[in-house]
Design an enzyme around this catalytic site. Structure first.
Site, PDB file in Angstrom:
ATOM      1  N   ARG A   1       0.435 -13.391  -1.866  1.00  0.00           N
ATOM      2  CA  ARG A   1       1.249 -12.410  -1.145  1.00  0.00           C
ATOM      3  C   ARG A   1       1.129 -11.000  -1.700  1.00  0.00           C
ATOM      4  O   ARG A   1       0.948 -10.043  -0.956  1.00  0.00           O
ATOM      5  CB  ARG A   1       2.737 -12.800  -1.225  1.00  0.00           C
ATOM      6  CG  ARG A   1       3.206 -13.727  -0.165  1.00  0.00           C
ATOM      7  CD  ARG A   1       4.337 -14.580  -0.710  1.00  0.00           C
ATOM      8  NE  ARG A   1       3.793 -15.442  -1.752  1.00  0.00           N
ATOM      9  CZ  ARG A   1       3.246 -16.612  -1.501  1.00  0.00           C
ATOM     10  NH1 ARG A   1       3.227 -17.088  -0.303  1.00  0.00           N
ATOM     11  NH2 ARG A   1       2.714 -17.335  -2.467  1.00  0.00           N
ATOM     12  N   THR A   2       1.269 -10.869  -3.007  1.00  0.00           N
ATOM     13  CA  THR A   2       1.348  -9.525  -3.578  1.00  0.00           C
ATOM     14  C   THR A   2       0.038  -8.777  -3.345  1.00  0.00           C
ATOM     15  O   THR A   2       0.021  -7.654  -2.842  1.00  0.00           O
ATOM     16  CB  THR A   2       1.686  -9.608  -5.082  1.00  0.00           C
ATOM     17  OG1 THR A   2       2.854 -10.411  -5.227  1.00  0.00           O
ATOM     18  CG2 THR A   2       1.945  -8.233  -5.672  1.00  0.00           C
TER      19      THR A   2
ATOM     20  N   LYS B   1     -15.879  -9.832 -22.124  1.00  0.00           N
ATOM     21  CA  LYS B   1     -16.604  -9.315 -23.308  1.00  0.00           C
ATOM     22  C   LYS B   1     -15.629  -8.700 -24.307  1.00  0.00           C
ATOM     23  O   LYS B   1     -16.022  -7.972 -25.202  1.00  0.00           O
ATOM     24  CB  LYS B   1     -17.618  -8.264 -22.869  1.00  0.00           C
ATOM     25  CG  LYS B   1     -18.606  -8.751 -21.833  1.00  0.00           C
ATOM     26  CD  LYS B   1     -19.498  -7.602 -21.372  1.00  0.00           C
ATOM     27  CE  LYS B   1     -20.275  -7.986 -20.128  1.00  0.00           C
ATOM     28  NZ  LYS B   1     -20.869  -6.809 -19.489  1.00  0.00           N
TER      29      LYS B   1
ATOM     30  N   ARG C   1      -1.784  -6.757 -11.956  1.00  0.00           N
ATOM     31  CA  ARG C   1      -1.066  -7.987 -12.340  1.00  0.00           C
ATOM     32  C   ARG C   1      -1.670  -8.452 -13.658  1.00  0.00           C
ATOM     33  O   ARG C   1      -2.860  -8.761 -13.725  1.00  0.00           O
ATOM     34  CB  ARG C   1      -1.196  -9.075 -11.276  1.00  0.00           C
ATOM     35  CG  ARG C   1      -0.609 -10.397 -11.755  1.00  0.00           C
ATOM     36  CD  ARG C   1      -0.398 -11.387 -10.639  1.00  0.00           C
ATOM     37  NE  ARG C   1       0.774 -11.041  -9.843  1.00  0.00           N
ATOM     38  CZ  ARG C   1       1.281 -11.817  -8.894  1.00  0.00           C
ATOM     39  NH1 ARG C   1       0.715 -12.977  -8.624  1.00  0.00           N
ATOM     40  NH2 ARG C   1       2.341 -11.439  -8.214  1.00  0.00           N
TER      41      ARG C   1
ATOM     42  N   HIS D   1       8.489  -8.056 -12.036  1.00  0.00           N
ATOM     43  CA  HIS D   1       7.716  -7.986 -10.789  1.00  0.00           C
ATOM     44  C   HIS D   1       8.529  -7.067  -9.861  1.00  0.00           C
ATOM     45  O   HIS D   1       9.145  -7.517  -8.900  1.00  0.00           O
ATOM     46  CB  HIS D   1       7.589  -9.397 -10.223  1.00  0.00           C
ATOM     47  CG  HIS D   1       6.599  -9.551  -9.106  1.00  0.00           C
ATOM     48  ND1 HIS D   1       6.029  -8.475  -8.452  1.00  0.00           N
ATOM     49  CD2 HIS D   1       6.089 -10.667  -8.533  1.00  0.00           C
ATOM     50  CE1 HIS D   1       5.202  -8.943  -7.522  1.00  0.00           C
ATOM     51  NE2 HIS D   1       5.221 -10.262  -7.555  1.00  0.00           N
TER      52      HIS D   1
END
Ligand code: NCD
Length: 333
Positions: free
Chosen positions: A74-75, A104, A126, A154
């Protein structure tokens, strides 16, 4: 701007102002939500319903980068859809841990500093550790939007949650919000509580196993602001007083990282909102869930007239369009 805010490069948003970085719910004032954000989201809802995006391109030439270290449906999709429907574009990585120089050993700060030179207008991040968005904001010249930082916050989810409550009740304030499930590790619970606590006469119930009580930072915040809350493992005892039942999933992927299971799904059935339990909620109550769901919210609840989680997820689009537009309005290029 306080010294702490300056150090974090996070400012409080009052009416008539626009945010730069979006890092945590504490940034937003109640007045800004009521006077600026909610009317703005209504405007974008109408823009969508009237199909204005077919001809109007308010963010044409604007570019969004999504930097995701954890999975999302969704986000990420709603941010991508938001910018696209406003005439801009997006690109990024859905899995920075696998497909970027993170493999890396590159640090978040280095990655963000590089992206800063590529002429993006927004970076939606995120991260899988608490504090990731704040770390990024400390070094970034491009607005950082926190799309979830581990077990932290959030905030854009909280904004759409509170918008949903406002829409359903006609106001925010005076509601009993019962968070059910995993309030310790559920970042949507943290962000929603910080945001809702700004409204008058709110009361919170956190219903969870003993092992999954709210984190200490949130507890201190509620105590400091004298917000009434109650922690219990007895779901049945709070159903009748609940206006908003906010169900969350057991965040078991967080156990795996630590290599131990705190609670198994079998221990968790007491916290499922079964149809029988849902029927004990008042008729005016609404059922919310940030999604994705597991068994804590059975499919049969979809038919319950109190179910609002699909609407809630859909509200993510006008809210994210509003945020992009407002951040853009405040930029000096
Ligand atoms: C949530 C999240 O990622 O924190 N999902 C979302 O963005 N709507 C909830 C969850 O994962 O349980």
């Amino acid at each position: 701007m306080s010294n702490v805010e300056k150090r974090r490069n996070i400012t409080k948003v009052h009416p008539g102002q626009t945010p730069f970085h979006i890092i945590e719910s504490q940034q937003f004032t109640k007045e800004w939500l009521e006077q600026d954000l909610f009317p703005e989201a209504d405007k974008w809802k109408a823009f969508l319903a009237n199909r204005e995006y077919r001809t109007s391109k308010p963010l044409a030439g604007k570019h969004l980068y999504y930097l995701f270290y954890e999975s999302s449906t969704r986000t990420r999709t709603s941010f991508q859809r938001a910018i696209k429907l406003m005439g801009g574009d997006s690109e990024g990585t859905e899995n920075a841990r696998m497909f970027s120089s993170v493999t890396k050993g590159e640090t978040l700060e280095d990655t963000v500093q590089v992206l800063d030179g590529y002429y993006y207008d927004f970076i939606v991040l995120r991260y899988d550790q608490i504090g990731g968005a704040r770390r990024a904001a400390r070094v970034a010249k491009t607005p950082i939007i926190n799309a979830g930082d581990g077990t932290g916050q959030h905030p854009t989810q909280a904004l759409l949650d509170v918008y949903t409550i406002d829409h359903e009740f006609g106001n925010v304030g005076d509601q009993v919000v019962t968070f059910i499930g995993d309030p310790q590790r559920g970042r949507t619970v943290h962000s929603a509580t910080y945001l809702l606590a700004k409204f008058p006469k709110m009361k919170f119930n956190f219903v969870s196993p003993n092992e999954l009580r709210i984190p200490v930072g949130l507890r201190n915040y509620l105590d400091r602001h004298e917000i009434p809350y109650n922690e219990t493992s007895d779901l049945e005892s709070v159903l009748q007083e609940t206006d908003v039942a906010y169900v969350t999933r057991l965040q078991s992927e967080r156990d795996k990282k630590k290599g131990k299971k705190i609670i198994t799904p079998q221990d968790y059935t007491e916290f499922f909102l079964t149809p029988e339990r849902a029927d004990k909620l008042p008729a005016h109550a609404i059922i919310m869930h940030p999604l994705p769901r597991n068994n804590e919210l059975p499919k049969t609840i979809d038919k319950n007239p109190r179910a609002r989680y699909t609407q809630q997820a859909h509200n993510g689009l006008p809210i994210r369009m509003s945020l992009l537009n407002m951040i853009d309005l405040g930029r000096i290029y």
